[in-house]
Design a protein around this motif. Structure first.
Motif, PDB file in Angstrom:
ATOM      1  N   GLY A   8       0.796  -1.263  -0.047  1.00  0.00           N
ATOM      2  CA  GLY A   8      -0.055  -0.131   0.046  1.00  0.00           C
ATOM      3  C   GLY A   8       1.015   1.145   0.189  1.00  0.00           C
ATOM      4  N   ASN A   9       0.645   2.125  -0.935  1.00  0.00           N
ATOM      5  CA  ASN A   9       1.247   3.374  -0.951  1.00  0.00           C
ATOM      6  C   ASN A   9       0.244   4.366  -0.612  1.00  0.00           C
ATOM      7  N   TRP A  10       0.413   4.920   0.788  1.00  0.00           N
ATOM      8  CA  TRP A  10      -0.557   5.805   1.457  1.00  0.00           C
ATOM      9  C   TRP A  10      -0.559   7.364   1.119  1.00  0.00           C
ATOM     10  N   LYS A  11       0.786   7.439   0.366  1.00  0.00           N
ATOM     11  CA  LYS A  11       1.149   8.798  -0.450  1.00  0.00           C
ATOM     12  C   LYS A  11       0.771   9.996   0.731  1.00  0.00           C
ATOM     13  N   MET A  12       0.306  10.959   0.548  1.00  0.00           N
ATOM     14  CA  MET A  12       0.432  12.280   1.677  1.00  0.00           C
ATOM     15  C   MET A  12      -0.949  12.272   1.882  1.00  0.00           C
ATOM     16  N   GLY A  94      11.406   6.027  -7.795  1.00  0.00           N
ATOM     17  CA  GLY A  94      10.931   6.420  -9.036  1.00  0.00           C
ATOM     18  C   GLY A  94       9.493   6.539  -9.341  1.00  0.00           C
ATOM     19  N   HIS A  95       8.605   6.732  -8.475  1.00  0.00           N
ATOM     20  CA  HIS A  95       7.177   6.547  -8.563  1.00  0.00           C
ATOM     21  C   HIS A  95       6.914   7.840  -9.583  1.00  0.00           C
ATOM     22  N   SER A  96       5.929   7.765 -10.376  1.00  0.00           N
ATOM     23  CA  SER A  96       5.634   8.653 -11.387  1.00  0.00           C
ATOM     24  C   SER A  96       5.383  10.061 -10.739  1.00  0.00           C
ATOM     25  N   GLU A  97       4.653  10.026  -9.830  1.00  0.00           N
ATOM     26  CA  GLU A  97       4.694  11.499  -9.074  1.00  0.00           C
ATOM     27  C   GLU A  97       6.034  12.352  -8.821  1.00  0.00           C
ATOM     28  N   ARG A  98       6.996  11.296  -8.256  1.00  0.00           N
ATOM     29  CA  ARG A  98       8.322  11.755  -8.057  1.00  0.00           C
ATOM     30  C   ARG A  98       9.041  12.314  -9.488  1.00  0.00           C
ATOM     31  N   TYR A 166       5.457  -2.132 -12.434  1.00  0.00           N
ATOM     32  CA  TYR A 166       4.774  -1.286 -13.808  1.00  0.00           C
ATOM     33  C   TYR A 166       3.766  -0.704 -13.610  1.00  0.00           C
ATOM     34  N   GLU A 167       3.808   0.783 -13.466  1.00  0.00           N
ATOM     35  CA  GLU A 167       2.805   1.755 -13.367  1.00  0.00           C
ATOM     36  C   GLU A 167       2.351   2.677 -14.434  1.00  0.00           C
ATOM     37  N   PRO A 168       1.483   2.121 -15.287  1.00  0.00           N
ATOM     38  CA  PRO A 168       1.244   2.993 -16.327  1.00  0.00           C
ATOM     39  C   PRO A 168       0.702   4.590 -15.846  1.00  0.00           C
ATOM     40  N   TRP A 170      -1.141   6.930 -16.805  1.00  0.00           N
ATOM     41  CA  TRP A 170      -2.490   7.179 -17.184  1.00  0.00           C
ATOM     42  C   TRP A 170      -3.414   6.364 -16.319  1.00  0.00           C
ATOM     43  N   ALA A 171      -3.092   5.375 -15.553  1.00  0.00           N
ATOM     44  CA  ALA A 171      -3.682   4.684 -14.705  1.00  0.00           C
ATOM     45  C   ALA A 171      -3.516   4.847 -13.284  1.00  0.00           C
ATOM     46  N   ILE A 172      -2.621   5.840 -12.948  1.00  0.00           N
ATOM     47  CA  ILE A 172      -2.528   6.137 -11.434  1.00  0.00           C
ATOM     48  C   ILE A 172      -3.599   7.124 -11.156  1.00  0.00           C
ATOM     49  N   GLY A 173      -4.120   6.690 -10.031  1.00  0.00           N
ATOM     50  CA  GLY A 173      -5.316   7.544  -9.526  1.00  0.00           C
ATOM     51  C   GLY A 173      -6.116   7.916 -10.315  1.00  0.00           C
ATOM     52  N   TYR A 209       2.075  -4.685 -10.381  1.00  0.00           N
ATOM     53  CA  TYR A 209       1.555  -3.960 -11.370  1.00  0.00           C
ATOM     54  C   TYR A 209       0.707  -2.786 -10.233  1.00  0.00           C
ATOM     55  N   GLY A 210       0.576  -1.486 -10.786  1.00  0.00           N
ATOM     56  CA  GLY A 210      -0.060  -0.341  -9.993  1.00  0.00           C
ATOM     57  C   GLY A 210      -0.657   0.439 -11.119  1.00  0.00           C
ATOM     58  N   GLY A 211      -1.832   1.001 -10.583  1.00  0.00           N
ATOM     59  CA  GLY A 211      -2.559   1.772 -11.310  1.00  0.00           C
ATOM     60  C   GLY A 211      -4.022   1.334 -11.132  1.00  0.00           C
ATOM     61  N   SER A 212      -4.735   1.975 -10.210  1.00  0.00           N
ATOM     62  CA  SER A 212      -5.939   2.108  -9.808  1.00  0.00           C
ATOM     63  C   SER A 212      -6.548   0.253  -9.758  1.00  0.00           C
ATOM     64  N   VAL A 213      -5.474  -0.279  -9.178  1.00  0.00           N
ATOM     65  CA  VAL A 213      -6.170  -1.555  -8.591  1.00  0.00           C
ATOM     66  C   VAL A 213      -7.150  -1.354  -7.444  1.00  0.00           C
ATOM     67  N   ASN A 214      -8.230  -2.116  -7.536  1.00  0.00           N
ATOM     68  CA  ASN A 214      -9.187  -2.294  -6.540  1.00  0.00           C
ATOM     69  C   ASN A 214      -9.552  -3.662  -6.311  1.00  0.00           C
ATOM     70  N   LEU A 231       1.264  -2.706  -6.526  1.00  0.00           N
ATOM     71  CA  LEU A 231       1.441  -1.347  -5.691  1.00  0.00           C
ATOM     72  C   LEU A 231       0.226  -0.662  -5.798  1.00  0.00           C
ATOM     73  N   ILE A 232      -0.348  -0.530  -4.451  1.00  0.00           N
ATOM     74  CA  ILE A 232      -1.950   0.010  -4.300  1.00  0.00           C
ATOM     75  C   ILE A 232      -1.986   1.293  -3.859  1.00  0.00           C
ATOM     76  N   GLY A 233      -2.430   2.391  -4.474  1.00  0.00           N
ATOM     77  CA  GLY A 233      -2.653   3.714  -3.736  1.00  0.00           C
ATOM     78  C   GLY A 233      -3.954   3.824  -3.170  1.00  0.00           C
ATOM     79  N   GLY A 234      -4.802   4.519  -3.728  1.00  0.00           N
ATOM     80  CA  GLY A 234      -6.296   4.740  -3.260  1.00  0.00           C
ATOM     81  C   GLY A 234      -6.998   3.660  -2.445  1.00  0.00           C
ATOM     82  N   ALA A 235      -6.804   2.336  -2.892  1.00  0.00           N
ATOM     83  CA  ALA A 235      -7.478   1.330  -2.480  1.00  0.00           C
ATOM     84  C   ALA A 235      -6.793   0.806  -0.955  1.00  0.00           C
TER      85      ALA A 235
HETATM   86  C1  PEP Z   1       0.253   4.382  -6.870  1.00  0.00           C
HETATM   87  O1  PEP Z   1       0.214   5.690  -6.549  1.00  0.00           O
HETATM   88  O2  PEP Z   1       1.354   3.882  -6.991  1.00  0.00           O
HETATM   89  C2  PEP Z   1      -0.760   4.025  -7.475  1.00  0.00           C
HETATM   90  C3  PEP Z   1      -0.932   2.833  -7.953  1.00  0.00           C
HETATM   91  O3  PEP Z   1      -2.043   4.644  -7.212  1.00  0.00           O
HETATM   92  P1  PEP Z   1      -3.611   4.259  -7.484  1.00  0.00           P
HETATM   93  O4  PEP Z   1      -3.863   2.614  -6.897  1.00  0.00           O
HETATM   94  O5  PEP Z   1      -4.607   5.183  -6.489  1.00  0.00           O
HETATM   95  O6  PEP Z   1      -3.819   4.494  -8.737  1.00  0.00           O
END
Ligand code: PEP
Length: 253
Positions: A8-12, A94-98, A166-168, A170-173, A209-214, A231-235
């Motif tokens: 889980g990537n809890w971000k800020m 190397g997160h895409s936000e960075r 692998y985090e496209p 366009w799929a993140i958040g 895989y990361g990018g809007s996984v729920n 790698l899971i952000g929002g969920a």
């Molecule tokens: C992330 O920030 O690495 C990510 C995958 O976010 P989300 O699951 O919210 O798309």
């Protein structure tokens, strides 16, 4: 046999109180026999509190980044030894936000990755293309370039101590997930590129895989041959959805 990993990537997000509550809920909600590795990456300032709650549990703790230096005049940075002091064993790199928001270059990301490994922290190296790059047909070129920029510095054997995500972009958040087939195609490509450099490393390295996984789409993604977790952000901000994703990884392991 690659053991799946769900991080889980809890971000800020959250407060110290909500972060420890989330950690508690994850620890108590995990099955006693969990064949999947699980980790969480809270904001740096919540790491001490979360670390206390994870003590003795199977849940790994990680930083959302790691400095390319050990100590000194590097305002705003947090080093691998500092993360280790609080029990961190993972660090996202190397997160895409960075890369996109803070302009981190491939060279800096490679240095961060190497520092993590040097101190026994497993870097989770994020790579992925933007929508523009995908539409231009450049997905493979972009992920190959991002990966080689790091391996050119750290060497292929470094992947024995690292994880790729692998985090496209366009799929993140965005709520727009890659289809399982789209994700698998890129994961298989990444692994194939590594086979040419070292077949054993290629077959052992975990590619998340990361990018809007729920909770609803996790199972179909994790059922793909070259997807070794997520790698899971929002969920990851709600224990129920994060635990459901861990469950999906268990069912597909
Ligand atoms: C992330 O920030 O690495 C990510 C995958 O976010 P989300 O699951 O919210 O798309």
């Amino acid at each position: 046999m690659r053991r799946p990993l769900v991080v889980g990537n809890w971000k800020m997000n959250g407060t110290c109180q909500s972060a420890v509550q989330l950690a508690d809920a994850i620890v108590s909600g995990l099955p006693s026999e969990c064949q999947v590795e699980v980790g969480v990456c809270p904001s740096y300032v919540f790491i001490p509190g979360v670390s206390e709650r994870l003590a003795g549990s199977m849940v790994q703790l990680g930083g959302q980044n790691v400095a390319d230096q050990d100590s000194g005049a590097f305002t705003g940075e947090v080093s691998a030894p500092m993360l280790k002091e609080f029990g961190c064993s993972l660090a996202i790199v190397g997160h895409s936000e960075r890369r996109q928001v803070y302009g981190e270059t491939d060279a800096l990301i490679a240095a961060r990755y190497q520092k993590a490994i040097e101190h026994g922290i497993t870097p989770i190296l994020c790579i992925g293309e933007t929508l523009e790059e995908r539409e231009a047909g450049d997905t493979f070129k972009v992920v190959d370039g991002q990966l080689q920029a790091v391996l050119g510095q750290a060497g292929i054997q470094s992947l024995g101590h690292a994880v790729i995500a692998y985090e496209p972009v366009w799929a993140i958040g965005t709520g727009r997930t890659a289809t399982p087939e789209q994700a698998q195609e890129v994961h298989a490509h990444i692994r194939q590129q590594l086979v040419a450099q070292d077949p054993e490393v290629a077959s052992n390295v975990r590619i998340l895989y990361g990018g809007s996984v729920n909770a609803d789409n996790a199972s179909s993604l994790f059922s793909q041959e070259d997807i070794d977790g997520g790698l899971i952000g929002g969920a990851s901000l709600k224990a129920d959805s994060f635990l459901a994703i861990v469950q999906a990884a268990m069912e597909n392991s």
